[in-house]
Design a protein around this motif. Structure first.
Motif, PDB file in Angstrom:
ATOM      1  N   VAL A 207       0.841  -1.198   0.000  1.00 32.19           N
ATOM      2  CA  VAL A 207       0.000   0.000   0.000  1.00 32.19           C
ATOM      3  C   VAL A 207       0.874   1.246   0.000  1.00 32.19           C
ATOM      4  CG1 VAL A 207      -1.873  -1.168   1.221  1.00 32.19           C
ATOM      5  CG2 VAL A 207      -0.162   0.099   2.524  1.00 32.19           C
ATOM      6  N   ARG A 208       0.231   2.369  -0.305  1.00 31.97           N
ATOM      7  CA  ARG A 208       0.915   3.662  -0.274  1.00 31.97           C
ATOM      8  C   ARG A 208       0.059   4.640   0.521  1.00 31.97           C
ATOM      9  NH1 ARG A 208       1.831   4.194  -5.351  1.00 31.97           N
ATOM     10  NH2 ARG A 208       4.030   3.586  -5.334  1.00 31.97           N
ATOM     11  N   THR A 209       0.643   5.246   1.534  1.00 35.19           N
ATOM     12  CA  THR A 209      -0.054   6.239   2.344  1.00 35.19           C
ATOM     13  C   THR A 209       0.829   7.476   2.471  1.00 35.19           C
ATOM     14  OG1 THR A 209       0.861   5.359   4.404  1.00 35.19           O
ATOM     15  CG2 THR A 209      -1.297   4.506   3.703  1.00 35.19           C
ATOM     16  N   THR A 210       0.217   8.594   2.822  1.00 35.04           N
ATOM     17  CA  THR A 210       1.005   9.802   3.017  1.00 35.04           C
ATOM     18  C   THR A 210       0.296  10.729   3.980  1.00 35.04           C
ATOM     19  OG1 THR A 210       2.297  11.505   1.848  1.00 35.04           O
ATOM     20  CG2 THR A 210       0.009  11.199   1.150  1.00 35.04           C
ATOM     21  N   VAL A 211       1.039  11.750   4.410  1.00 34.10           N
ATOM     22  CA  VAL A 211       0.491  12.815   5.255  1.00 34.10           C
ATOM     23  C   VAL A 211       0.422  14.081   4.424  1.00 34.10           C
ATOM     24  CG1 VAL A 211       0.830  14.238   7.308  1.00 34.10           C
ATOM     25  CG2 VAL A 211       1.447  11.804   7.366  1.00 34.10           C
ATOM     26  N   PHE A 212      -0.757  14.708   4.411  1.00 34.17           N
ATOM     27  CA  PHE A 212      -0.921  15.991   3.728  1.00 34.17           C
ATOM     28  C   PHE A 212      -1.137  17.060   4.790  1.00 34.17           C
ATOM     29  CE2 PHE A 212      -3.294  19.458   1.851  1.00 34.17           C
ATOM     30  CZ  PHE A 212      -2.658  19.662   0.640  1.00 34.17           C
ATOM     31  N   THR A 213      -0.206  18.007   4.867  1.00 35.64           N
ATOM     32  CA  THR A 213      -0.310  19.083   5.846  1.00 35.64           C
ATOM     33  C   THR A 213      -0.988  20.285   5.211  1.00 35.64           C
ATOM     34  OG1 THR A 213       1.734  18.339   6.915  1.00 35.64           O
ATOM     35  CG2 THR A 213       0.974  20.573   7.421  1.00 35.64           C
ATOM     36  N   VAL A 214      -2.126  20.686   5.758  1.00 29.75           N
ATOM     37  CA  VAL A 214      -2.828  21.839   5.203  1.00 29.75           C
ATOM     38  C   VAL A 214      -2.121  23.123   5.604  1.00 29.75           C
ATOM     39  CG1 VAL A 214      -5.066  20.677   5.182  1.00 29.75           C
ATOM     40  CG2 VAL A 214      -4.415  22.054   7.164  1.00 29.75           C
ATOM     41  N   GLY A 215      -2.229  24.102   4.742  1.00 26.61           N
ATOM     42  CA  GLY A 215      -1.662  25.419   5.025  1.00 26.61           C
ATOM     43  C   GLY A 215      -2.637  26.498   4.614  1.00 26.61           C
ATOM     44  N   ILE A 216      -2.418  27.697   5.076  1.00 24.98           N
ATOM     45  CA  ILE A 216      -3.310  28.800   4.743  1.00 24.98           C
ATOM     46  C   ILE A 216      -3.333  29.002   3.232  1.00 24.98           C
ATOM     47  CG2 ILE A 216      -1.516  30.575   4.984  1.00 24.98           C
ATOM     48  CD1 ILE A 216      -3.724  32.336   6.326  1.00 24.98           C
ATOM     49  N   GLY A 217      -4.516  29.135   2.679  1.00 25.05           N
ATOM     50  CA  GLY A 217      -4.663  29.349   1.245  1.00 25.05           C
ATOM     51  C   GLY A 217      -4.790  28.089   0.419  1.00 25.05           C
ATOM     52  N   ASP A 218      -4.700  26.889   1.027  1.00 24.36           N
ATOM     53  CA  ASP A 218      -4.879  25.647   0.260  1.00 24.36           C
ATOM     54  C   ASP A 218      -6.261  25.630  -0.388  1.00 24.36           C
ATOM     55  OD1 ASP A 218      -2.519  24.266   0.378  1.00 24.36           O
ATOM     56  OD2 ASP A 218      -2.983  23.247   2.258  1.00 24.36           O
ATOM     57  N   ASP A 219      -6.311  25.209  -1.655  1.00 28.82           N
ATOM     58  CA  ASP A 219      -7.588  25.227  -2.378  1.00 28.82           C
ATOM     59  C   ASP A 219      -8.092  23.839  -2.754  1.00 28.82           C
ATOM     60  OD1 ASP A 219      -5.848  24.470  -4.386  1.00 28.82           O
ATOM     61  OD2 ASP A 219      -6.221  26.209  -5.677  1.00 28.82           O
ATOM     62  N   GLY A 220      -7.419  22.791  -2.317  1.00 32.85           N
ATOM     63  CA  GLY A 220      -7.871  21.430  -2.587  1.00 32.85           C
ATOM     64  C   GLY A 220      -7.276  20.801  -3.830  1.00 32.85           C
ATOM     65  N   THR A 221      -6.572  21.573  -4.647  1.00 40.07           N
ATOM     66  CA  THR A 221      -6.040  21.041  -5.905  1.00 40.07           C
ATOM     67  C   THR A 221      -5.031  19.922  -5.658  1.00 40.07           C
ATOM     68  OG1 THR A 221      -6.344  23.162  -7.009  1.00 40.07           O
ATOM     69  CG2 THR A 221      -4.807  21.618  -8.034  1.00 40.07           C
ATOM     70  N   LEU A 222      -4.134  20.117  -4.716  1.00 38.83           N
ATOM     71  CA  LEU A 222      -3.132  19.092  -4.420  1.00 38.83           C
ATOM     72  C   LEU A 222      -3.769  17.855  -3.809  1.00 38.83           C
ATOM     73  CD1 LEU A 222      -0.194  21.279  -3.059  1.00 38.83           C
ATOM     74  CD2 LEU A 222      -0.460  20.275  -5.343  1.00 38.83           C
ATOM     75  N   LEU A 223      -4.799  18.035  -3.010  1.00 41.53           N
ATOM     76  CA  LEU A 223      -5.530  16.886  -2.464  1.00 41.53           C
ATOM     77  C   LEU A 223      -6.146  16.062  -3.588  1.00 41.53           C
ATOM     78  CD1 LEU A 223      -7.243  18.527   0.626  1.00 41.53           C
ATOM     79  CD2 LEU A 223      -5.698  16.562   0.696  1.00 41.53           C
ATOM     80  N   GLN A 224      -6.736  16.725  -4.555  1.00 40.53           N
ATOM     81  CA  GLN A 224      -7.336  16.016  -5.687  1.00 40.53           C
ATOM     82  C   GLN A 224      -6.280  15.244  -6.461  1.00 40.53           C
ATOM     83  OE1 GLN A 224      -9.127  19.346  -7.687  1.00 40.53           O
ATOM     84  NE2 GLN A 224     -11.075  19.175  -6.582  1.00 40.53           N
ATOM     85  N   ALA A 225      -5.083  15.791  -6.560  1.00 43.61           N
ATOM     86  CA  ALA A 225      -4.009  15.129  -7.296  1.00 43.61           C
ATOM     87  C   ALA A 225      -3.554  13.848  -6.617  1.00 43.61           C
ATOM     88  CB  ALA A 225      -2.834  16.087  -7.462  1.00 43.61           C
ATOM     89  N   LEU A 226      -3.784  13.732  -5.306  1.00 40.67           N
ATOM     90  CA  LEU A 226      -3.369  12.539  -4.577  1.00 40.67           C
ATOM     91  C   LEU A 226      -4.291  11.345  -4.797  1.00 40.67           C
ATOM     92  CD1 LEU A 226      -2.402  14.083  -1.101  1.00 40.67           C
ATOM     93  CD2 LEU A 226      -0.833  12.986  -2.723  1.00 40.67           C
TER      94      LEU A 226
END
Length: 326
Positions: A207-226
């Protein structure tokens, strides 16, 4: 053991504690487990019998799940009173928590390392190894689960974190150490709740897992790419479990496709459940299918999630396991 002498195995994985400076100025792992133990002043006077195992010579950052599964299997074969694992500090908190989850029994398993390599003035490795061996040999440390011993403090694997890049006092935990070593005596003041046990022998899934750290101004684009690249995700959220409103739709979609753990990036304290109600708040995200990481920090939450996915645990079962981690 049949005799009164305490027996401890020291297993070396490499890391700064096993490093020496090279001619180009960079430090690399060169010391064996025998070298590490031989450099510990006062060890002979403890009366503890030490056996050594040169298991790996890797930087902490390069250890893998397979390395640590093999380490756990090796530990199970040892007829000793306790085990000390020496390794690079980069991933000590992850190794300790993983071993806490995949090993059973009351035998102390102690992880330690060094912030200063053996070529530096004030190298802290020998003192940490001595304190770790004393802890592993003690009856007081039995039943505490895997622990990290650093700077003569004993930290539960569940709570310990590396909180400084270079300081010899880099390892801390909230609500604090569960014990300490002083005047050659191991003192355990608190015992964490028993961690869930995961059978590594059923870990057949890659399996592949990761941690995504949110920051001010995040718009969800990088989350969608994951979404097409991971099997599970830990979100290191603001405060008590909050994300920007613009990330809500992406997280809602991800939570329908895979387990998404909601953790706090603060390093201590719980993810709340129903204090805030705005879009992107903890109550909103949990209602959208995210799973509370409770008081697990994002790094520990990822270790637990990864192991559960490797053993074929479904989302409902994952939710149940995380619900009992406090």
């Amino acid at each position: 053991m049949a005799d009164t002498v305490r027996h401890v195995a020291v297993i070396s994985l490499g890391g700064t504690i096993a490093m020496t400076a090279q001619t180009d100025g960079g430090a690399t792992p060169t010391l064996s487990a025998d070298d590490l133990v031989a450099a510990v002043p006062g060890l002979a006077g403890t009366g503890i019998h030490v056996q050594v195992h040169d298991f790996r010579r890797l930087p902490g950052a390069s250890l893998s799940f397979s390395d640590l599964f093999e380490l756990a299997a090796t530990i199970e074969t040892l007829a000793v009173d306790g085990v000390v694992v020496t390794q690079g500090t980069d991933t000590i908190e992850e190794t300790a928590y993983l071993l806490d989850l995949i090993t059973t029994g009351d035998m102390p398993i102690v992880v330690t390392g060094a912030m200063r390599n053996a070529s530096m003035a004030g190298a802290d490795g020998p003192a940490n190894v001595l304190a770790a061996i004393r802890t592993a040999a003690s009856t007081e440390a039995r039943g505490t689960g895997c622990v990290v011993v650093f700077g003569e403090e004993i930290h539960a694997a569940r709570w310990v974190r590396k909180t400084h890049a270079t300081s010899p006092t880099a390892f801390t935990s909230y609500p604090g150490p569960i014990g300490y070593v002083a005047e050659d005596r191991v003192r355990v003041l608190a015992r964490p709740d028993t961690a869930p046990t995961i059978d590594r022998r059923s870990a057949a899934t890659s399996v592949r897992t990761t941690v995504f750290t949110v920051g001010i101004g995040d718009d969800g684009t990088l989350l969608q790419a994951l979404s097409d690249h991971v099997d599970g995700l830990v979100v290191a959220a603001f405060g008590a479990g909050h994300v920007p409103m613009a990330c809500v739709d992406a997280l809602t979609d991800l939570a329908k496709r895979m387990p998404v753990i909601l953790a706090t990036r603060t390093g201590s304290g719980p993810v709340l459940r129903q204090t805030y109600g705005f879009p992107g708040s903890e109550s909103d995200l949990l209602a959208r299918g995210l799973i509370s990481g409770s008081t697990l920090d994002p790094v520990k939450a990822r270790i637990l999630l990864h192991l559960l996915l490797m053993t074929g645990t479904d989302k409902d079962q994952i939710t149940q396991v995380f619900s009992i981690v406090s």
